[in-house]
Design an enzyme around this catalytic site. Structure first.
Site, PDB file in Angstrom:
ATOM      1  N   LYS A 107       7.455   5.463   2.607  1.00  0.00           N
ATOM      2  CA  LYS A 107       8.144   4.312   3.191  1.00  0.00           C
ATOM      3  C   LYS A 107       8.945   3.568   2.136  1.00  0.00           C
ATOM      4  O   LYS A 107       9.995   2.979   2.442  1.00  0.00           O
ATOM      5  CB  LYS A 107       7.145   3.399   3.878  1.00  0.00           C
ATOM      6  CG  LYS A 107       6.462   4.079   5.060  1.00  0.00           C
ATOM      7  CD  LYS A 107       5.447   3.203   5.719  1.00  0.00           C
ATOM      8  CE  LYS A 107       4.714   3.982   6.801  1.00  0.00           C
ATOM      9  NZ  LYS A 107       3.899   5.094   6.245  1.00  0.00           N
ATOM     10  N   ASP A 155       1.269  -0.917   4.978  1.00  0.00           N
ATOM     11  CA  ASP A 155       0.769   0.249   5.719  1.00  0.00           C
ATOM     12  C   ASP A 155      -0.681   0.393   5.295  1.00  0.00           C
ATOM     13  O   ASP A 155      -0.999   1.090   4.343  1.00  0.00           O
ATOM     14  CB  ASP A 155       1.595   1.485   5.374  1.00  0.00           C
ATOM     15  CG  ASP A 155       1.226   2.685   6.226  1.00  0.00           C
ATOM     16  OD1 ASP A 155       0.306   2.563   7.055  1.00  0.00           O
ATOM     17  OD2 ASP A 155       1.829   3.753   6.048  1.00  0.00           O
ATOM     18  N   GLY A 198       1.170   4.142  -1.642  1.00  0.00           N
ATOM     19  CA  GLY A 198       0.785   5.544  -1.726  1.00  0.00           C
ATOM     20  C   GLY A 198       1.785   6.334  -2.543  1.00  0.00           C
ATOM     21  O   GLY A 198       2.213   5.924  -3.620  1.00  0.00           O
ATOM     22  N   CYS A 246      -1.811   3.700  10.883  1.00  0.00           N
ATOM     23  CA  CYS A 246      -1.659   4.953  11.634  1.00  0.00           C
ATOM     24  C   CYS A 246      -2.941   5.198  12.435  1.00  0.00           C
ATOM     25  O   CYS A 246      -3.607   6.222  12.287  1.00  0.00           O
ATOM     26  CB  CYS A 246      -1.323   6.122  10.712  1.00  0.00           C
ATOM     27  SG  CYS A 246      -2.429   6.329   9.310  1.00  0.00           S
ATOM     28  N   CYS A 278       0.881  -1.184   0.000  1.00  0.00           N
ATOM     29  CA  CYS A 278       0.000   0.000   0.000  1.00  0.00           C
ATOM     30  C   CYS A 278       0.911   1.226   0.000  1.00  0.00           C
ATOM     31  O   CYS A 278       0.981   1.983   0.973  1.00  0.00           O
ATOM     32  CB  CYS A 278      -0.910   0.002   1.223  1.00  0.00           C
ATOM     33  SG  CYS A 278      -1.910  -1.499   1.413  1.00  0.00           S
TER      34      CYS A 278
END
Length: 410
Positions: free
Chosen positions: A228, A290, A224, A343, A222
């Site tokens: 990361k 994530d 984005g 998060c 994931c």
């Protein structure tokens, strides 16, 4: 703009932001940008002051505030009483306060969250919830990850200092710096040269826990816009293979200039479509997830997200998290690592998902996060189990974040 006019502008934007959040519409930063595009007379100090009012109110307001005006009056009553003197000051000032508004403001802070959501956070924090709640209403600092492909931390700090940006060592991170909130880091030569990236301490901890090594195949499921992904590439010294997936191709496109700026050449960007993962089954030494989540850990940055959250939305998101974990686990080779992160501070998205995954998959062994961060000096986790990492603003000085690491046994 006079101070009273700035306050009136904040009320106008708050009205729109609150309604937009409850409808699932545009975020506050988008609405602020639109507002000032049509008001060129507002200078930089005006924009900064209005923005500060808007975000301060959104961080502290009751979830059921009826309007931007009511929310601002309640905030001023509790936090900045001097603002109340600007109501009814004439000119472009907000209208004078009424007795009913004054009375209502006194009780507004009792309703910061709906009871169903507060109960979930109390499950994590128990008696420490009041202090943790206060931590979620503060302003987040600006954390930077030094790009070790191009420099080391002391040199990056020196380059930024020469540009007038003062930083300090980011505690608990091997390659982190911290600057004052609101620092225009994107305008610096250090940023343009790829020496630093904006990245909260919590995300830097996830990168450390993933333990990506040179020569490995790493899948960022994931990805984005690639924050990361860039961190994994630095850990790997730009050697190996990173496959960055995301369901939104537009987010992946925003990664491209970041990769170029950072000097990263080992990343393949792929849209996550049906069948896209089939050929990668059992191929990765590390799969990082994530996962999509409610973002409760980022309320300092996106405070209106509180208004978007419902029990139905939470249930839908946890179903997605289970699905992504299933997809990711199939990609890990024996001896490889699966890293799950959100998060969020809600146990529903964190420990509950991780525990359920472990029960479904005995071929994966939970790795105690302390074995990987034992030298960091990080304060004790706020997770419900000591093996998991969970951090929060009040106790760790970073965004709320949860990480679980598994090793595949067979």
């Amino acid at each position: 703009m006079q101070p009273a006019a700035r306050l009136a502008a904040a009320i106008e934007i708050l009205d729109e932001a609150i309604g937009s959040a409850r409808r699932g519409g545009a975020a506050a930063d988008v609405l602020l940008a639109r507002y000032f595009r049509s008001r060129r007379y507002a200078g930089s100090k005006d924009r900064a002051a209005v923005r500060a009012h808007v975000y301060a109110v959104l961080r502290h307001m009751a979830h059921d505030a009826p309007s931007g005006r009511a929310a601002l009056i309640a905030y001023a009553t509790a936090q900045e009483p001097a603002l109340l003197e600007l109501f009814g000051a004439g000119g472009h000032a907000p209208a004078a306060l009424t007795p009913d508004e004054t009375a209502a403001a006194a009780n507004a802070s009792c309703h910061w969250l709906p009871s169903w959501l507060e109960d979930r956070l109390k499950r994590r924090f128990t008696d420490n919830w009041p202090a943790q709640r206060d931590g979620l209403t503060g302003r987040a600092p600006l954390d930077l990850r030094v790009n070790t492909l191009k420099t080391e931390r002391d040199r990056a700090a020196a380059v930024l200092a020469n540009e007038g940006v003062e930083t300090e060592i980011l505690r608990f991170s091997a390659n982190g710096l911290r600057a004052d909130a609101g620092t225009p880091i994107e305008k610096t030569d250090a940023f343009a040269a790829g020496l630093v990236e904006v990245q909260d301490l919590s995300s830097q901890l996830m990168i450390e826990l993933a333990g990506a090594r040179p020569g490995e195949t790493v899948i960022d499921l994931c990805a984005g816009a690639g924050g990361k992904t860039l961190g994994f590439a630095a850990s790997m010294r730009n050697q190996g293979r990173i496959i960055a997936f995301d369901i939104d191709p537009a987010r992946l496109e925003r990664m491209t200039p970041r990769l170029e700026r950072a000097g990263v050449s080992i990343v393949e960007q792929r849209a996550l479509r049906p069948g896209a993962l089939d050929a990668l089954a059992g191929q990765a030494e590390c799969v990082a997830i994530d996962a999509p989540c409610t973002g409760t850990g980022t309320w300092r940055r996106n405070p209106e997200a509180r208004l978007r959250l419902s029990e139905d939305r939470l249930a839908a998101i946890t179903a997605v998290q289970d699905d992504v974990l299933e997809q990711g686990s199939a990609l890990v080779k024996p001896g490889g690592r699966l890293v799950y992160a959100v998060c969020s501070l809600l146990p529903d998205e964190a420990e509950d998902r991780a525990d359920a995954f472990a029960q479904r998959h005995p071929e994966f062994r939970l790795v105690d996060y302390r074995t990987r961060l034992e030298a960091s000096g990080l304060p004790e986790t706020v997770a419900l189990r000591p093996e998991y990492l969970a951090v929060a603003p009040a106790s760790h000085g970073c965004d709320g974040f949860f990480v679980a690491v598994y090793e595949r046994l067979c």
